[in-house]
Each structure stands twice: as structure tokens, then as C-alpha cells.
Write an enzyme that holds these catalytic residues in place. Structure first.
Site, PDB file in Angstrom:
ATOM      1  N   TRP A 181      74.540  11.119  23.958  1.00  0.00           N
ATOM      2  CA  TRP A 181      74.531   9.823  23.879  1.00  0.00           C
ATOM      3  C   TRP A 181      75.962   9.002  23.888  1.00  0.00           C
ATOM      4  O   TRP A 181      75.795   7.702  23.994  1.00  0.00           O
ATOM      5  CB  TRP A 181      73.821   9.411  22.505  1.00  0.00           C
ATOM      6  CG  TRP A 181      74.467  10.197  21.301  1.00  0.00           C
ATOM      7  CD1 TRP A 181      74.086  11.537  20.914  1.00  0.00           C
ATOM      8  CD2 TRP A 181      75.753   9.670  20.681  1.00  0.00           C
ATOM      9  NE1 TRP A 181      74.929  11.996  20.059  1.00  0.00           N
ATOM     10  CE2 TRP A 181      75.990  11.220  19.735  1.00  0.00           C
ATOM     11  CE3 TRP A 181      76.577   8.900  20.523  1.00  0.00           C
ATOM     12  CZ2 TRP A 181      77.211  11.025  18.700  1.00  0.00           C
ATOM     13  CZ3 TRP A 181      77.711   8.762  20.002  1.00  0.00           C
ATOM     14  CH2 TRP A 181      77.935   9.983  19.140  1.00  0.00           C
ATOM     15  N   ASN A 182      76.876   9.539  23.560  1.00  0.00           N
ATOM     16  CA  ASN A 182      78.149   9.050  23.411  1.00  0.00           C
ATOM     17  C   ASN A 182      78.647   8.225  25.040  1.00  0.00           C
ATOM     18  O   ASN A 182      79.505   7.223  25.035  1.00  0.00           O
ATOM     19  CB  ASN A 182      79.292   9.733  22.963  1.00  0.00           C
ATOM     20  CG  ASN A 182      79.782  11.002  23.810  1.00  0.00           C
ATOM     21  OD1 ASN A 182      78.875  11.460  24.756  1.00  0.00           O
ATOM     22  ND2 ASN A 182      80.804  11.638  23.365  1.00  0.00           N
ATOM     23  N   LYS A 195      67.773  14.802  31.703  1.00  0.00           N
ATOM     24  CA  LYS A 195      67.366  14.487  30.472  1.00  0.00           C
ATOM     25  C   LYS A 195      68.339  13.838  29.619  1.00  0.00           C
ATOM     26  O   LYS A 195      69.447  14.539  29.058  1.00  0.00           O
ATOM     27  CB  LYS A 195      66.670  15.993  29.824  1.00  0.00           C
ATOM     28  CG  LYS A 195      65.956  15.506  28.444  1.00  0.00           C
ATOM     29  CD  LYS A 195      66.082  16.270  27.334  1.00  0.00           C
ATOM     30  CE  LYS A 195      67.164  16.127  26.490  1.00  0.00           C
ATOM     31  NZ  LYS A 195      67.289  14.940  25.953  1.00  0.00           N
ATOM     32  N   PRO A 196      68.451  12.488  29.619  1.00  0.00           N
ATOM     33  CA  PRO A 196      69.245  11.872  28.619  1.00  0.00           C
ATOM     34  C   PRO A 196      69.102  12.271  27.070  1.00  0.00           C
ATOM     35  O   PRO A 196      68.106  12.624  26.790  1.00  0.00           O
ATOM     36  CB  PRO A 196      69.012  10.539  29.068  1.00  0.00           C
ATOM     37  CG  PRO A 196      67.713  10.206  29.332  1.00  0.00           C
ATOM     38  CD  PRO A 196      66.996  11.773  30.064  1.00  0.00           C
ATOM     39  N   ALA A 197      69.947  11.828  26.349  1.00  0.00           N
ATOM     40  CA  ALA A 197      70.100  11.827  25.049  1.00  0.00           C
ATOM     41  C   ALA A 197      68.919  11.186  24.493  1.00  0.00           C
ATOM     42  O   ALA A 197      68.708  10.050  24.918  1.00  0.00           O
ATOM     43  CB  ALA A 197      71.306  11.861  24.274  1.00  0.00           C
ATOM     44  N   SER A 248      77.222  19.311  22.503  1.00  0.00           N
ATOM     45  CA  SER A 248      77.807  20.087  21.690  1.00  0.00           C
ATOM     46  C   SER A 248      78.043  21.531  21.927  1.00  0.00           C
ATOM     47  O   SER A 248      77.087  21.907  22.720  1.00  0.00           O
ATOM     48  CB  SER A 248      77.169  19.927  20.330  1.00  0.00           C
ATOM     49  OG  SER A 248      75.894  20.646  20.444  1.00  0.00           O
ATOM     50  N   GLU A 301      80.155  21.348  29.613  1.00  0.00           N
ATOM     51  CA  GLU A 301      81.020  20.468  29.045  1.00  0.00           C
ATOM     52  C   GLU A 301      81.036  20.234  27.522  1.00  0.00           C
ATOM     53  O   GLU A 301      79.896  19.378  27.195  1.00  0.00           O
ATOM     54  CB  GLU A 301      81.171  18.937  29.549  1.00  0.00           C
ATOM     55  CG  GLU A 301      81.280  18.969  31.151  1.00  0.00           C
ATOM     56  CD  GLU A 301      82.984  19.233  31.602  1.00  0.00           C
ATOM     57  OE1 GLU A 301      83.537  19.133  30.712  1.00  0.00           O
ATOM     58  OE2 GLU A 301      82.926  19.642  32.673  1.00  0.00           O
ATOM     59  N   LEU A 302      81.701  20.834  26.506  1.00  0.00           N
ATOM     60  CA  LEU A 302      81.449  20.936  25.378  1.00  0.00           C
ATOM     61  C   LEU A 302      82.402  20.220  24.363  1.00  0.00           C
ATOM     62  O   LEU A 302      82.991  19.123  24.925  1.00  0.00           O
ATOM     63  CB  LEU A 302      81.426  22.548  24.871  1.00  0.00           C
ATOM     64  CG  LEU A 302      80.482  23.150  25.817  1.00  0.00           C
ATOM     65  CD1 LEU A 302      80.347  24.529  25.383  1.00  0.00           C
ATOM     66  CD2 LEU A 302      78.904  22.718  25.855  1.00  0.00           C
ATOM     67  N   CYS A 321      84.432  13.024  23.465  1.00  0.00           N
ATOM     68  CA  CYS A 321      84.858  14.639  23.198  1.00  0.00           C
ATOM     69  C   CYS A 321      86.357  14.830  23.574  1.00  0.00           C
ATOM     70  O   CYS A 321      86.979  15.775  23.260  1.00  0.00           O
ATOM     71  CB  CYS A 321      84.313  15.347  24.322  1.00  0.00           C
ATOM     72  SG  CYS A 321      84.372  14.680  25.801  1.00  0.00           S
ATOM     73  N   GLU A 375      85.902  19.215  14.922  1.00  0.00           N
ATOM     74  CA  GLU A 375      85.807  18.078  15.608  1.00  0.00           C
ATOM     75  C   GLU A 375      85.094  16.796  14.787  1.00  0.00           C
ATOM     76  O   GLU A 375      84.128  16.830  14.103  1.00  0.00           O
ATOM     77  CB  GLU A 375      84.629  18.268  16.540  1.00  0.00           C
ATOM     78  CG  GLU A 375      84.685  16.764  17.804  1.00  0.00           C
ATOM     79  CD  GLU A 375      83.906  17.248  18.822  1.00  0.00           C
ATOM     80  OE1 GLU A 375      82.643  17.887  18.699  1.00  0.00           O
ATOM     81  OE2 GLU A 375      83.860  16.639  20.083  1.00  0.00           O
TER      82      GLU A 375
HETATM   83  P1  NAP Z   1      73.968  17.722  21.266  1.00  0.00           P
HETATM   84  O1  NAP Z   1      73.358  17.482  19.880  1.00  0.00           O
HETATM   85  O2  NAP Z   1      74.586  19.105  21.842  1.00  0.00           O
HETATM   86  O3  NAP Z   1      73.230  16.947  22.113  1.00  0.00           O
HETATM   87  C1  NAP Z   1      73.491  16.631  23.712  1.00  0.00           C
HETATM   88  C2  NAP Z   1      72.509  16.847  24.408  1.00  0.00           C
HETATM   89  O4  NAP Z   1      71.643  17.897  24.263  1.00  0.00           O
HETATM   90  C3  NAP Z   1      71.250  15.848  24.234  1.00  0.00           C
HETATM   91  O5  NAP Z   1      70.528  15.293  25.186  1.00  0.00           O
HETATM   92  C4  NAP Z   1      70.300  16.562  23.200  1.00  0.00           C
HETATM   93  O6  NAP Z   1      68.964  16.080  23.291  1.00  0.00           O
HETATM   94  C5  NAP Z   1      70.490  18.022  24.029  1.00  0.00           C
HETATM   95  N1  NAP Z   1      69.720  19.069  23.063  1.00  0.00           N
HETATM   96  C6  NAP Z   1      69.886  19.295  21.708  1.00  0.00           C
HETATM   97  N2  NAP Z   1      69.238  20.393  21.324  1.00  0.00           N
HETATM   98  C7  NAP Z   1      69.031  20.849  22.509  1.00  0.00           C
HETATM   99  C8  NAP Z   1      68.085  22.139  22.560  1.00  0.00           C
HETATM  100  N3  NAP Z   1      68.026  23.069  21.654  1.00  0.00           N
HETATM  101  N4  NAP Z   1      68.165  22.686  24.042  1.00  0.00           N
HETATM  102  C9  NAP Z   1      68.310  21.849  24.857  1.00  0.00           C
HETATM  103  N5  NAP Z   1      68.835  20.383  24.855  1.00  0.00           N
HETATM  104  C10 NAP Z   1      69.304  20.314  23.491  1.00  0.00           C
HETATM  105  O7  NAP Z   1      75.322  16.838  21.071  1.00  0.00           O
HETATM  106  P2  NAP Z   1      75.747  15.365  20.637  1.00  0.00           P
HETATM  107  O8  NAP Z   1      75.785  15.642  19.319  1.00  0.00           O
HETATM  108  O9  NAP Z   1      74.480  14.428  21.269  1.00  0.00           O
HETATM  109  O10 NAP Z   1      77.028  14.979  21.407  1.00  0.00           O
HETATM  110  C11 NAP Z   1      78.212  15.203  21.029  1.00  0.00           C
HETATM  111  C12 NAP Z   1      78.992  16.289  21.470  1.00  0.00           C
HETATM  112  O11 NAP Z   1      79.026  16.276  22.719  1.00  0.00           O
HETATM  113  C13 NAP Z   1      80.279  16.481  20.775  1.00  0.00           C
HETATM  114  O12 NAP Z   1      80.590  17.778  20.426  1.00  0.00           O
HETATM  115  C14 NAP Z   1      81.143  16.237  22.000  1.00  0.00           C
HETATM  116  O13 NAP Z   1      82.624  16.745  21.960  1.00  0.00           O
HETATM  117  C15 NAP Z   1      80.241  16.763  23.036  1.00  0.00           C
HETATM  118  N6  NAP Z   1      80.958  16.166  24.272  1.00  0.00           N
HETATM  119  C16 NAP Z   1      81.524  16.593  25.454  1.00  0.00           C
HETATM  120  C17 NAP Z   1      81.879  16.054  26.560  1.00  0.00           C
HETATM  121  C18 NAP Z   1      82.675  16.854  27.583  1.00  0.00           C
HETATM  122  O14 NAP Z   1      82.661  16.223  28.688  1.00  0.00           O
HETATM  123  N7  NAP Z   1      83.148  17.892  27.292  1.00  0.00           N
HETATM  124  C19 NAP Z   1      81.649  14.481  26.772  1.00  0.00           C
HETATM  125  C20 NAP Z   1      80.869  14.238  25.750  1.00  0.00           C
HETATM  126  C21 NAP Z   1      80.538  14.515  24.571  1.00  0.00           C
HETATM  127  P3  NAP Z   1      68.431  14.890  22.337  1.00  0.00           P
HETATM  128  O15 NAP Z   1      69.197  13.964  22.240  1.00  0.00           O
HETATM  129  O16 NAP Z   1      67.039  14.889  22.753  1.00  0.00           O
HETATM  130  O17 NAP Z   1      68.227  15.787  20.953  1.00  0.00           O
END
Ligand code: NAP
Length: 478
Positions: free
Chosen positions: A147-148, A171-173, A225, A246-247, A280, A382
Site C-alpha cells: 500500500w505504500n 493483486k494490489p494491497a 514485508s 523486494e522486501l 522501504c 524496521e
Molecule cells: P505485506 O503485509 O507483506 O503486504 C504486501 C502485499 O502482500 C499486500 O498486497 C498483501 O495483501 C499481500 N499479502 C499479505 N499476506 C499475504 C499472503 N499470505 N500471501 C500472499 N500475499 C500476501 O507488507 P505491507 O505491510 O503492506 O508493506 C510494507 C512492507 O513492504 C515493508 O516491510 C516495506 O519495507 C516493504 N516494501 C518493500 C519495498 C521494496 O522495494 N523492497 C517497497 C515498498 C515496501 P493484502 O493487502 O490484501 O493483505
């Protein structure tokens, strides 16, 4: 307003249930989005698989022309896209506009790069043999985004995938699907062939499990994440899919004693407070040489105290809301833990809630903590919020050791006026990206990505398109 998912070249009637999307600055409902079923996912995969059979054989020029048209439409609609982004994500409007242009750059860049996917002829060891290498698209790609960055994280994947000849399902957030849905109105206007681009919304776990089990899905590309990334890595092994991750990150920003302090302050602000610190590559730990600590802290505090916090549509607002209660609780918990363990609260450290929805409408004041040490949670975790933990060091080696003391390895930053130190430190930082005398490093043509638990693969530039290509070796006997 009720929205629809997009596959087979158009928005589809939805018969199941919906979930709500909220404005994180006040809790207002912005719209309802389909909670797609397993069967919707199967139909989307079927269509994207058929689309691949067609799309892979089109010329690069044909594919790239469509991407360029999409770029033009995004630029034409950039203000509308940015407004939707600020509504659902909360970031200041000018930041949203910046993200749309940044995200559009991937469409433009890959509309050019897609025409430069070359193979090779390799000299053989026998006179009657010819060794040829060609690059072919991986196949059907499934992308999951956070979502960010509701727009740029999609185009950073979709553009190289399509340019390479892959078809793509996104599949967006759940928090921010509306920018993506608006973007797909533009995808529809361009008129991509059926199955080339699809968008699905709903329960991430359910939809992803369908994709993971299906061997027609050949690649997973994910931004989010580290915890979910690890899970996807395990799941994708079932059908041995190619994977890009990309985590999370935990960026250090080092200010050496020979740094230009004003540049370092500018870099700190740029790398810390974008999207309320929910980035991130945001600076998560500032490491300052003890000789310049007081001057740096004084100048930084002066700037941080000036930052206006509020709704992203208000004039001069620099800090919008935190995405949800879970986010604000994590930030607050880290700040309290640090203070309990001896850190000094220089400014901030307060949250406020707006509206009746307990989950959203949370704001956190930009915060500086001084005297942070290794025993505090903020040193290792983080934060994803507008907090600057300041740590002092005595010499260069100590700074490098502190910076590398994390399982993450995404972005890092440092400030020095010494050319020798610049080379040495850039080499020694265990990170995929290094900002040297700058806090702004993202660009469509540069390789974005991390090492260690920050991920696998790169997005952007010619490195980014390789992730969507397979290498095929053809040996000819004549
Ligand atoms: P997240 O909980 O991992 O969610 C990201 C995406 O994954 C969402 O679309 C979410 O869907 C989906 N997801 C969640 N659980 C899942 C599962 N069991 N199976 C498949 N997909 C699943 O992360 P967030 O809290 O939204 O985002 C923040 C994290 O992203 C931070 O750690 C940040 O550092 C990282 N990030 C990294 C980068 C990079 O380029 N390295 C860039 C931006 C952000 P739902 O929304 O439907 O739950």
C-alpha cells in the site's frame, strides 16, 4: 462506489461480496472493492495464459507502442490518479503526483528497452556447430504489491513484464486498490489484447494459493514485508516458479565528521519523511560522528519542528497519516521502548486520532530520539514511521559495523567530502543500494533491490527486464 476486477480485456461483473477501502486520514469509506473468489482467480489465470500464447509472438515494436500509449494516458490523467492516491494512502498530494510521474517513467523506459532484448552467437568448438542464445519471456507473471506506493510498485513490475512478452496479473494491497483500478481504466482505453494485463482484488492468501499451485503461472514478483516474502519463496518451490522479492529495509544514514552538514540534513529529511516514513528505503537509523553530533542534531531538530502534519490535501502538509492502527502501535511501541531504555526524546513522540474508525485516522508527530543503542528494538526493527533514531560513533569502522548489523540490506546512505572514504565505505556497506551525499536514489533506469533478507532480484533499468526473461540455448549442427 462499487468496483470490479479486470480480466479478459475488460472490467467484469462481480457477483460475490466486497470489502471497503478507507481514507486513512479520517476513516471515511472511499469505495467497495470485489472480494474475488478462487474461481475468479482461476478464470483470470486462464485468460492470462491464453493471452501469453498470443502476446509472446507479437513484435517488440507492437508491445512497446502499447506501453508508450499507456504512458501518455497516465501523464494525461496524472492529477486524477494522484488525487485517488492521496485519498486512499494519505500521502501529501504533491508526493502522490511525484509517484505517478515516477511510476509512469517505468512505462516509458521499458517501452524503449523492450526493443533491445538481444541474443548472442557464441563461437563453437566444432566447425559444424553453431551456438545461439536467445532471450524469451518467462510466461505468465503474478505480481503482489504493498500500500505504500500504490502506483509505482505496479508499473515497476508490469512495464518490464509486458515489454519482455509476459502477461501480467496484479493483486494490489487491500488498503490501496483504487489507484490501481483507475490505472486499469487507462489499460482498458489503450486496448491491450485480452489476457495481457489483469487486476484482481480480494483475500491475498486465498488468491495467492491458487496462483502458487498453478504451474501455468511461471513467475511471482512481490513487494512487501520480509515475512510474506519468505512464505512466497516456500510456496513457489512447489512448481519451481521464478521469483523476485523486494522486501523490508532498515536503512542506515551515516554522517561522517567531514560531511557537508547541510547536505546531510537535506538528505536525512528526504530519505526519512516521504510517505510519513512508510518507505522501504527510508532512513531508519542515523549514525553520526561524535564530533559533529551536536551541530547535526541542532540543525535537524530545527527543520523537523517546522514540518506540518495533517490531511494530504492541505497546503504545506509534509506528514500525512499512518496507514492504520497496527502501524501507529508499532511506531509508538518502538519509541516507548527506546525511551525506557535510556534514549532522549528530542521532539515528537505523540500520536493523535481523527474520526470514529478506530483502525484508521492515526497521525504520528515527526520524532527524533537521541542516544539510541543496540539494546533497543528500534535499532534492529524496521519502524515504518516518521522517527529518527540517532546513534553516535567514534571512528569509520565502528560506523560501518553499526550500519551492517542487521539482517536487512536494501538501501543505505552516507555523507562525506572525502573521495577515498566515499569509495571504501560504498564498497563495505552490505546493501543493494547506496546513496552517497544524497537521500534520493530511486530512478526508472537504475537497479532497485536488496541483499540479505531484503530480497532477490532487481527492478528498473536493463537489470529489471532480465527478471522476466529466460535464456534459451539452441545448438545447431550443420
Ligand atoms: P505485506 O503485509 O507483506 O503486504 C504486501 C502485499 O502482500 C499486500 O498486497 C498483501 O495483501 C499481500 N499479502 C499479505 N499476506 C499475504 C499472503 N499470505 N500471501 C500472499 N500475499 C500476501 O507488507 P505491507 O505491510 O503492506 O508493506 C510494507 C512492507 O513492504 C515493508 O516491510 C516495506 O519495507 C516493504 N516494501 C518493500 C519495498 C521494496 O522495494 N523492497 C517497497 C515498498 C515496501 P493484502 O493487502 O490484501 O493483505
Amino acid at each position: 462506489m462499487k468496483y470490479s476486477i479486470f480480466y479478459d480485456g475488460s472490467f467484469q461483473e462481480h457477483e460475490g461480496d466486497y470489502f471497503k477501502v478507507y481514507d486513512p486520514s479520517n476513516g471515511n469509506v472511499l469505495g467497495e472493492v470485489p472480494n474475488a473468489s478462487e474461481s475468479d482467480m482461476e478464470k483470470t489465470i486462464e485468460s492470462a495464459y491464453k493471452g501469453f500464447e498470443f502476446w509472446r509472438d507479437k513484435t517488440a515494436e507492437y508491445r512497446c507502442d502499447l506501453l508508450e500509449k499507456l504512458y501518455d494516458l497516465v501523464i494525461e490523467e496524472k492529477e486524477n490518479l494522484a488525487k485517488i492516491m492521496t485519498m486512499e494512502n494519505g500521502k501529501p498530494y504533491l508526493e502522490s503526483l511525484g509517484e505517478i510521474v515516477y511510476g509512469a517513467n517505468f512505462l516509458k523506459w521499458y517501452s524503449e528497452e523492450g526493443k533491445r532484448i538481444y541474443g548472442q552467437f557464441i563461437p563453437a568448438s566444432s566447425e559444424n556447430k553453431r551456438i545461439m542464445v536467445r532471450k524469451q519471456p518467462v510466461g505468465l507473471v503474478y505480481g503482489i504489491t504493498p500500500w505504500n506506493f500504490p502506483f509505482a510498485m505496479i508499473t515497476r513490475k508490469l512495464a518490464p513484464a509486458l515489454a519482455a512478452g509476459c502477461t501480467f496479473i496484479i493483486k494490489p494491497a487491500a488498503e490501496t486498490p483504487l489507484t490501481a483500478l483507475k490505472f486499469f481504466e487507462l489499460v482498458e482505453r489503450v486496448g491491450f489484447p485480452k489476457g495481457v494485463c489483469s487486476l484482481i482484488t480480494g483475500d491475498a492468501k486465498t488468491l495467492t494459493e491458487v496462483a502458487m499451485k498453478d504451474s501455468r503461472v511461471r513467475k511471482i514478483t512481490f513487494t512487501g514485508s520480509t515475512a510474506v516474502g519468505k512464505l512466497l519463496m516456500k510456496q513457489s518451490s512447489e512448481t519451481v516458479k521464478k521469483i523476485s522479492l523486494e522486501l523490508g529495509g532498515h536503512a542506515p544514514l551515516i554522517v561522517f565528521d567531514d560531511a557537508d552538514i547541510d547536505k546531510a540534513i537535506k538528505g536525512t529529511l528526504a530519505s526519512k519523511f516521504r510517505n510519513c516514513g512508510q518507505v522501504c528505503i527510508a532512513t531508519n537509523r542515523v549514525l553520526v560522528h561524535e564530533k559533529i553530533h551536536d551541530l547535526y542534531l541542532e540543525k535537524l531538530t530545527e527543520q523537523v519542528l517546522k514540518m506540518k502534519i495533517g490531511n494530504g490535501f492541505e497546503d504545506q502538509v509534509k506528514i500525512g497519516p499512518v496507514i492504520n492502527k497496527k502501524g501507529v502501535d508499532k511506531i509508538d511501541g518502538q519509541v516507548k521502548d527506546a525511551i525506557e531504555k535510556g534514549a532522549k526524546l528530542v521532539c515528537g513522540g505523540e500520536s493523535k486520532h481523527v474520526g470514529d474508525n478506530d483502525d484508521v485516522g492515526h497521525f504520528y508527530k515527526p520524532t527524533i530520539l537521541d542516544g539510541v543503542t543496540r539494546d533497543m528494538a528500534i535499532f534492529y526493527d524496521e519502524t515504518f514511521g516518521p522517527v529518527i533514531p540517532v546513534i553516535t560513533f567514534k571512528d569509520d569502522q565502528e560506523a560501518i559495523d553499526l550500519a551492517n548489523d542487521t539482517p536487512y540490506g536494501l538501501a543505505s546512505y552516507f555523507f562525506t567530502e572525502s573521495i577515498s572514504k566515499a569509495f571504501v565505505v560504498a564498497e563495505k556497506l552490505d546493501y543493494g543500494m547506496v546513496g552517497l551525499n544524497t537521500g534520493a536514489i530511486s530512478a526508472a533506469q537504475a537497479p532497485f533491490g536488496g541483499v540479505k533478507e531484503s530480497g532477490i532480484g532487481r527492478e528498473g533499468g536493463h537489470f529489471g527486464i532480465e527478471e522476466y526473461l529466460e535464456t534459451k540455448y539452441v545448438c545447431l549442427e550443420i
